[in-house]
Enzyme design. Sequence first.
Site: not given
Ligand code: ADP
Ligand code: ADP
Ligand code: MG
Length: 500
Positions: A124, A207, A242, A298
């Site tokens: 990230k 952030e 989240h 993916r």
């Molecule tokens: P992940 O890899 O776990 O999906 P993301 O960066 O995509 O992480 O963030 C997942 C969720 O976390 C977002 O959909 C949002 O709800 C919250 N989030 C992430 N970054 C921020 C931020 N800077 N401020 C507020 N919410 C955030």
């Molecule tokens: P999407 O981003 O496709 O909406 P999710 O954030 O719910 O879905 O993630 C889908 C699945 O992948 C979940 O089982 C989550 O725990 C797993 N997952 C997401 N990102 C990672 C990662 N970077 N490493 C391992 N597992 C991940």
């Molecule tokens: Mg995400």
Amino acid sequence: MKKQKKSGPLRKVLIANRGEIALRIIRGCHEKGLKTVAIYSEADRWANYVSQAQESYFIGEAPASESYLRIDKILDVAKKSGADAIHPGYGFLAENSDFSEACRKAGIKFIGPPPEVIRKIGNKINARTLAEKNGIPVVPGLSQPVQEEDVVQFARKFGYPVLLKAAGGGGGRGMRVVRKKSELGRAFREAATEGETSFGNPDLFVEKYVENPRHIEIQILADQKGNLIHLGERECSIQRRHQKLVEESPSTALDNRLRKKMGEAAIRIARAVQYENAGTCEFLVEGRNFYFLEVNTRLQVEHPVTEMVTGIDLVQEQLSIAEGTKLSLRQQDVEVRGHAIEARICAEDPFENFAPSIGQVADVQFPSGPFVRVDSDLRRKSEVSIFYDSLLAKVIAWGKTREEALDRMEQALREFKIVGIQTTIPFQLHLLQNRKFREGKIHTRFVEKEIHLEKVKTGHELEAVLLATALEYQRREKIRPAYAGSAPLPLWIQEFRKSE
Ligand code: ADP
Ligand code: ADP
Ligand code: MG
């Protein structure tokens, strides 16, 4: 050393995943006339997807570290079965650059981006830096691994709350909100530990925490020849911890101008890393501002909503791209029709703050009907274990308008009966009746702030929810629910038992 196949027709695909997504990919392969190979752990011996594939191989014990995360075992099966490609699905090894590289070394086509691309954008911090370099707005933050002191400095300038995020994070894990300085030490340790144990990387960055944004993402497709298109957006603001619970397309928050700008930003970042195959660029949106979050390299859980509104089959596109075929679509060919919504049905108890619920599914009755799609590997007697993701099924409904799609979803969820474990169905039904949700006025903390199912105990609200649960069905079918949680029995089960 053999070189990875750059292109050419595929013959046999190994699906390095389980559950609903394995089944989804098997279907896509069969439709294209490709042979399929499934792998399964001890816990999945009786899973539906295993019998749907033309061949299947046992690869180890239930913990993912002994099975679905074992690159060596998976490649052994690929060689033994003569598979010429591997589809990783989502989760597990899907975003693992070493896996993509190991496939290449073994002469097997990885259906996803090459390892170099995953390395550039999977982390990230790297992805944020890349977005900044390409003029794509990011949430104010530090694009480098930070120490506690850096966070203090950052908060001095930008104020609390801030969000600590694991560089390798995913699925909502490795993230901690810090609302004041005194919370920092603990939050820092927790996030770093979670990053280390879940993703093998303790690096954190910081952030500004955006209070009530929307999560809106853009689906992209890129072929091996450098052609890139986007398939519009998915609104994913309905979340807990989240993590997404409901996804829709289109979003009620975007107009065509903003949509176009976000689509172009997603394409710009994909082009910058010479992206290949399907991917998703995630953004936070606040008013008319959007901020880059990350790229998921993916197929996404919620890909069906895009399929429903565009008529484009994303797995077919992934397979064609992997074969080296040029994208058959140009940007102007992509048309969004009507509205689609997906509800994630998870083995969690919405009355107990979404605590995991495990046990045997005594019975299941899937919904159906016009413009309703169900992606699930569940069947009667399925054993829901602690080992994997809690997702049991995805229900997707389409309508000419948002209202029609939502009404269809409500109807479908009323038909959906899962007996024996707790699920998010009552939550989803409750949400569909929420006025603000119906008006499309949502944000990422909507569930936390507006939906209080744990407080729903009596009165018409509970009745509405109960009606939709398995209660009535259980009475008729005389099935005794097996409740496997340690929490007190949910009210509706208590009542059911009293009435027996
Ligand atoms: P992940 O890899 O776990 O999906 P993301 O960066 O995509 O992480 O963030 C997942 C969720 O976390 C977002 O959909 C949002 O709800 C919250 N989030 C992430 N970054 C921020 C931020 N800077 N401020 C507020 N919410 C955030
Ligand atoms: P999407 O981003 O496709 O909406 P999710 O954030 O719910 O879905 O993630 C889908 C699945 O992948 C979940 O089982 C989550 O725990 C797993 N997952 C997401 N990102 C990672 C990662 N970077 N490493 C391992 N597992 C991940
Ligand atoms: Mg995400």
